[in-house]
Design a protein around this motif. Sequence first.
Motif, mmCIF file in Angstrom:
data_model
loop_
_atom_site.group_PDB
_atom_site.id
_atom_site.type_symbol
_atom_site.label_atom_id
_atom_site.label_comp_id
_atom_site.label_asym_id
_atom_site.label_seq_id
_atom_site.Cartn_x
_atom_site.Cartn_y
_atom_site.Cartn_z
ATOM 1 N N UNK A 38 22.117 76.896 -61.605
ATOM 2 C CA UNK A 38 21.872 77.142 -60.183
ATOM 3 C C UNK A 38 23.178 77.494 -59.470
ATOM 4 N N UNK A 39 24.244 76.750 -59.793
ATOM 5 C CA UNK A 39 25.558 77.033 -59.208
ATOM 6 C C UNK A 39 26.029 78.433 -59.605
ATOM 7 N N UNK A 40 25.880 78.777 -60.873
ATOM 8 C CA UNK A 40 26.291 80.103 -61.343
ATOM 9 C C UNK A 40 25.509 81.202 -60.637
ATOM 10 N N UNK A 41 24.221 81.008 -60.455
ATOM 11 C CA UNK A 41 23.388 82.013 -59.780
ATOM 12 C C UNK A 41 23.821 82.219 -58.331
ATOM 13 N N UNK A 42 24.081 81.117 -57.623
ATOM 14 C CA UNK A 42 24.486 81.218 -56.218
ATOM 15 C C UNK A 42 25.864 81.859 -56.101
ATOM 16 N N UNK A 43 26.805 81.482 -56.969
ATOM 17 C CA UNK A 43 28.139 82.078 -56.875
ATOM 18 C C UNK A 43 28.117 83.554 -57.259
ATOM 19 N N UNK A 44 27.258 83.941 -58.180
ATOM 20 C CA UNK A 44 27.122 85.366 -58.518
ATOM 21 C C UNK A 44 26.601 86.146 -57.322
ATOM 22 N N UNK A 45 25.603 85.581 -56.645
ATOM 23 C CA UNK A 45 25.068 86.207 -55.434
ATOM 24 C C UNK A 45 26.149 86.314 -54.359
ATOM 25 N N UNK A 46 26.904 85.239 -54.181
ATOM 26 C CA UNK A 46 27.959 85.208 -53.168
ATOM 27 C C UNK A 46 29.038 86.239 -53.465
ATOM 28 N N UNK B 251 27.784 82.377 -46.434
ATOM 29 C CA UNK B 251 26.622 81.479 -46.518
ATOM 30 C C UNK B 251 26.348 81.078 -47.969
ATOM 31 N N UNK B 252 26.419 82.045 -48.870
ATOM 32 C CA UNK B 252 26.156 81.753 -50.280
ATOM 33 C C UNK B 252 27.245 80.856 -50.871
ATOM 34 N N UNK B 253 28.508 81.112 -50.530
ATOM 35 C CA UNK B 253 29.575 80.233 -51.020
ATOM 36 C C UNK B 253 29.398 78.816 -50.468
ATOM 37 N N UNK B 254 28.955 78.699 -49.227
ATOM 38 C CA UNK B 254 28.700 77.371 -48.656
ATOM 39 C C UNK B 254 27.544 76.682 -49.381
ATOM 40 N N UNK B 255 26.507 77.446 -49.761
ATOM 41 C CA UNK B 255 25.415 76.864 -50.565
ATOM 42 C C UNK B 255 25.944 76.378 -51.906
ATOM 43 N N UNK B 256 26.829 77.167 -52.508
ATOM 44 C CA UNK B 256 27.420 76.757 -53.786
ATOM 45 C C UNK B 256 28.206 75.457 -53.619
ATOM 46 N N UNK B 257 28.860 75.305 -52.498
ATOM 47 C CA UNK B 257 29.629 74.082 -52.249
ATOM 48 C C UNK B 257 28.733 72.863 -52.071
ATOM 49 N N UNK B 258 27.480 73.057 -51.684
ATOM 50 C CA UNK B 258 26.570 71.910 -51.627
ATOM 51 C C UNK B 258 26.216 71.452 -53.037
#
Length: 97
Positions: free
Chosen positions: A31-39, A53-60
Amino acid sequence: MDCVEVKGASKAVVFYELLGPHADIEADTQAFADVTSEAFAAYRSRDFVNAERAFERALTLRPEDTSCAMLAARCRTYASSPPPEDWSGALRLTTKR
């Protein structure tokens, strides 16, 4: 993780974080990899608001991740003061340490 052009180099280098064999990656890591790829894709496309926003989601998902925190901060800066039109998506380092 980032794309960096070091002083004296003619080409930028993309840095990746190795997560392990795909079959062994846990769901939260994927999930982290997917969000950081999107970001990172949004960042490289100059969509700094959505990238932040996506990097902030990754930080959660991984609050201690310094790369995501650094890139989120860079996105905030670029959203208010965009890089030049010829920006390649790479962080240009102007000094050697």
